[in-house]
Design a protein around this motif. Structure first.
Motif, PDB file in Angstrom:
ATOM      1  N   PRO A   1      25.065 -12.274   6.832  1.00  0.00           N
ATOM      2  CA  PRO A   1      25.743 -11.925   5.683  1.00  0.00           C
ATOM      3  C   PRO A   1      25.185 -12.712   4.236  1.00  0.00           C
ATOM      4  N   SER A   2      25.035 -14.172   4.593  1.00  0.00           N
ATOM      5  CA  SER A   2      24.754 -14.934   3.537  1.00  0.00           C
ATOM      6  C   SER A   2      23.050 -14.784   3.429  1.00  0.00           C
ATOM      7  N   PHE A   3      22.537 -15.453   2.253  1.00  0.00           N
ATOM      8  CA  PHE A   3      21.160 -15.326   1.877  1.00  0.00           C
ATOM      9  C   PHE A   3      20.431 -15.777   3.106  1.00  0.00           C
ATOM     10  N   ALA A   4      19.340 -15.175   3.646  1.00  0.00           N
ATOM     11  CA  ALA A   4      18.643 -15.415   4.603  1.00  0.00           C
ATOM     12  C   ALA A   4      17.112 -15.744   4.387  1.00  0.00           C
ATOM     13  N   GLY A   5      16.732 -15.438   2.990  1.00  0.00           N
ATOM     14  CA  GLY A   5      15.370 -15.589   2.696  1.00  0.00           C
ATOM     15  C   GLY A   5      14.628 -14.302   2.366  1.00  0.00           C
ATOM     16  N   ALA A   6      13.430 -14.199   1.830  1.00  0.00           N
ATOM     17  CA  ALA A   6      12.825 -13.149   1.373  1.00  0.00           C
ATOM     18  C   ALA A   6      12.229 -12.589   2.583  1.00  0.00           C
ATOM     19  N   LEU A   7      11.865 -11.382   2.411  1.00  0.00           N
ATOM     20  CA  LEU A   7      11.218 -10.605   3.712  1.00  0.00           C
ATOM     21  C   LEU A   7       9.812 -10.181   2.687  1.00  0.00           C
ATOM     22  N   ALA A   8       8.536 -10.430   2.848  1.00  0.00           N
ATOM     23  CA  ALA A   8       7.489  -9.699   2.193  1.00  0.00           C
ATOM     24  C   ALA A   8       7.093  -8.761   3.192  1.00  0.00           C
ATOM     25  N   CYS A   9       6.813  -7.447   2.720  1.00  0.00           N
ATOM     26  CA  CYS A   9       6.252  -6.402   3.489  1.00  0.00           C
ATOM     27  C   CYS A   9       5.053  -5.649   2.794  1.00  0.00           C
ATOM     28  N   ALA A  10       4.173  -4.967   3.600  1.00  0.00           N
ATOM     29  CA  ALA A  10       3.138  -4.165   2.934  1.00  0.00           C
ATOM     30  C   ALA A  10       3.181  -2.932   3.821  1.00  0.00           C
ATOM     31  N   TYR A  11       3.023  -1.787   3.254  1.00  0.00           N
ATOM     32  CA  TYR A  11       2.742  -0.555   3.840  1.00  0.00           C
ATOM     33  C   TYR A  11       1.505   0.094   3.716  1.00  0.00           C
ATOM     34  N   ASP A  12       1.225   0.667   4.698  1.00  0.00           N
ATOM     35  CA  ASP A  12       0.016   1.374   4.982  1.00  0.00           C
ATOM     36  C   ASP A  12      -0.285   2.752   3.769  1.00  0.00           C
TER      37      ASP A  12
ATOM     38  N   MET B   1       5.494  -5.561  -1.045  1.00  0.00           N
ATOM     39  CA  MET B   1       6.894  -5.490  -1.597  1.00  0.00           C
ATOM     40  C   MET B   1       7.697  -6.684  -0.904  1.00  0.00           C
ATOM     41  N   ASP B   2       8.781  -7.210  -1.825  1.00  0.00           N
ATOM     42  CA  ASP B   2       9.548  -8.161  -1.418  1.00  0.00           C
ATOM     43  C   ASP B   2      10.971  -7.779  -1.468  1.00  0.00           C
ATOM     44  N   ILE B   3      11.998  -8.165  -0.582  1.00  0.00           N
ATOM     45  CA  ILE B   3      13.326  -8.002  -0.271  1.00  0.00           C
ATOM     46  C   ILE B   3      14.009  -9.091  -0.042  1.00  0.00           C
ATOM     47  N   ASN B   4      14.984  -9.580  -0.677  1.00  0.00           N
ATOM     48  CA  ASN B   4      15.939 -10.603  -0.375  1.00  0.00           C
ATOM     49  C   ASN B   4      16.876 -10.187   0.426  1.00  0.00           C
ATOM     50  N   ILE B   5      16.887 -10.824   1.735  1.00  0.00           N
ATOM     51  CA  ILE B   5      17.733 -10.703   2.809  1.00  0.00           C
ATOM     52  C   ILE B   5      18.988 -11.016   2.778  1.00  0.00           C
ATOM     53  N   PHE B   6      19.953 -10.524   3.049  1.00  0.00           N
ATOM     54  CA  PHE B   6      21.588 -11.130   2.920  1.00  0.00           C
ATOM     55  C   PHE B   6      22.042 -10.760   4.516  1.00  0.00           C
TER      56      PHE B   6
ATOM     57  N   PRO C   1      11.929 -18.295   5.120  1.00  0.00           N
ATOM     58  CA  PRO C   1      13.076 -19.035   5.231  1.00  0.00           C
ATOM     59  C   PRO C   1      14.076 -18.885   3.912  1.00  0.00           C
ATOM     60  N   LYS C   2      15.156 -19.675   4.094  1.00  0.00           N
ATOM     61  CA  LYS C   2      16.349 -19.562   3.030  1.00  0.00           C
ATOM     62  C   LYS C   2      15.477 -20.116   1.716  1.00  0.00           C
ATOM     63  N   SER C   3      14.802 -21.106   1.845  1.00  0.00           N
ATOM     64  CA  SER C   3      14.235 -21.855   0.886  1.00  0.00           C
ATOM     65  C   SER C   3      13.350 -20.830  -0.053  1.00  0.00           C
TER      66      SER C   3
ATOM     67  N   ASN D   1      -3.015 -10.213  -0.803  1.00  0.00           N
ATOM     68  CA  ASN D   1      -2.268 -10.171  -1.593  1.00  0.00           C
ATOM     69  C   ASN D   1      -1.666 -11.415  -1.933  1.00  0.00           C
ATOM     70  N   PHE D   2      -1.441 -12.036  -3.157  1.00  0.00           N
ATOM     71  CA  PHE D   2      -0.783 -13.061  -3.640  1.00  0.00           C
ATOM     72  C   PHE D   2       0.477 -12.909  -4.054  1.00  0.00           C
ATOM     73  N   LEU D   3       1.307 -13.779  -3.797  1.00  0.00           N
ATOM     74  CA  LEU D   3       2.864 -13.948  -4.115  1.00  0.00           C
ATOM     75  C   LEU D   3       3.111 -15.065  -4.750  1.00  0.00           C
ATOM     76  N   LEU D   4       4.125 -14.955  -5.543  1.00  0.00           N
ATOM     77  CA  LEU D   4       4.599 -16.462  -6.136  1.00  0.00           C
ATOM     78  C   LEU D   4       6.035 -16.435  -6.274  1.00  0.00           C
ATOM     79  N   ASP D   5       6.669 -17.691  -6.300  1.00  0.00           N
ATOM     80  CA  ASP D   5       8.087 -17.842  -6.494  1.00  0.00           C
ATOM     81  C   ASP D   5       8.033 -19.004  -7.294  1.00  0.00           C
ATOM     82  N   LEU D   6       9.454 -19.410  -7.821  1.00  0.00           N
ATOM     83  CA  LEU D   6       9.646 -20.461  -8.650  1.00  0.00           C
ATOM     84  C   LEU D   6      10.075 -21.749  -7.777  1.00  0.00           C
TER      85      LEU D   6
END
Length: 143
Positions: A8-19, A1-6, A37-39, A60-65
């Motif tokens: 308070p401003s955008f801090a980057g994506a957080l990639a998580c896996a659950y058991d 799963m991916d979460i965008n962390i703010f 990172p923010k990028s 697991n494979f993840l993609l971004d633009l």
């Protein structure tokens, strides 16, 4: 799963896996997460599109633009037995056919017309939105 962390401003994506095994057994769901990172934002994780699961240890494979001719590719290997062995590697740049984002300019964000009364919808064109499926072939998973 991916979460965008703010924060308070955008801090980057957080990639998580659950058991999954623990969750299906009704046990506490443990997780392994990697803050990016923010990028890096709005990662699209792959899912398995097969009755055969990937081999044990397959990432697991993840993609971004990246830009209009490249995607960026990551590998996320999770080890729930020893979370210190989990890894998140990348980015690797992948060339793709040129594309244009729908509603790419900030001033055009709400650009998809709808039926009466005519409100417009944001395309979220700066994010990958379709499934990234992983097909198990032989002894590996290819995205």
């Amino acid at each position: 799963m991916d979460i965008n962390i703010f924060s308070p401003s955008f801090a980057g994506a957080l990639a998580c896996a659950y058991d999954r095994t623990n969750m299906l057994a009704g046990n506490a769901a443990t997780s392994v997460c990697f803050q990016q990172p923010k990028s890096v934002g709005s990662l699209l994780p792959s899912d398995v599109d097969s009755a055969t699961p990937p081999p044990s240890g397959e990432p697991n494979f993840l993609l971004d633009l990246a830009d209009s001719t490249h995607l960026i590719f990551f590998r996320f290997h999770v080890d729930f037995a020893d979370p210190a062995n989990a890894t998140f590697s990348g980015p690797t740049e992948i060339s793709v056919a040129p594309y244009s984002e729908l509603c790419a300019r900030a001033t055009d964000r709400a650009c998809i017309p709808q039926p009466y009364p005519g409100e417009k919808v944001d395309s979220l064109g700066e994010r990958l939105m379709y499934r990234q499926s992983c097909v198990v072939a032989g002894n590996s998973c290819s995205a």
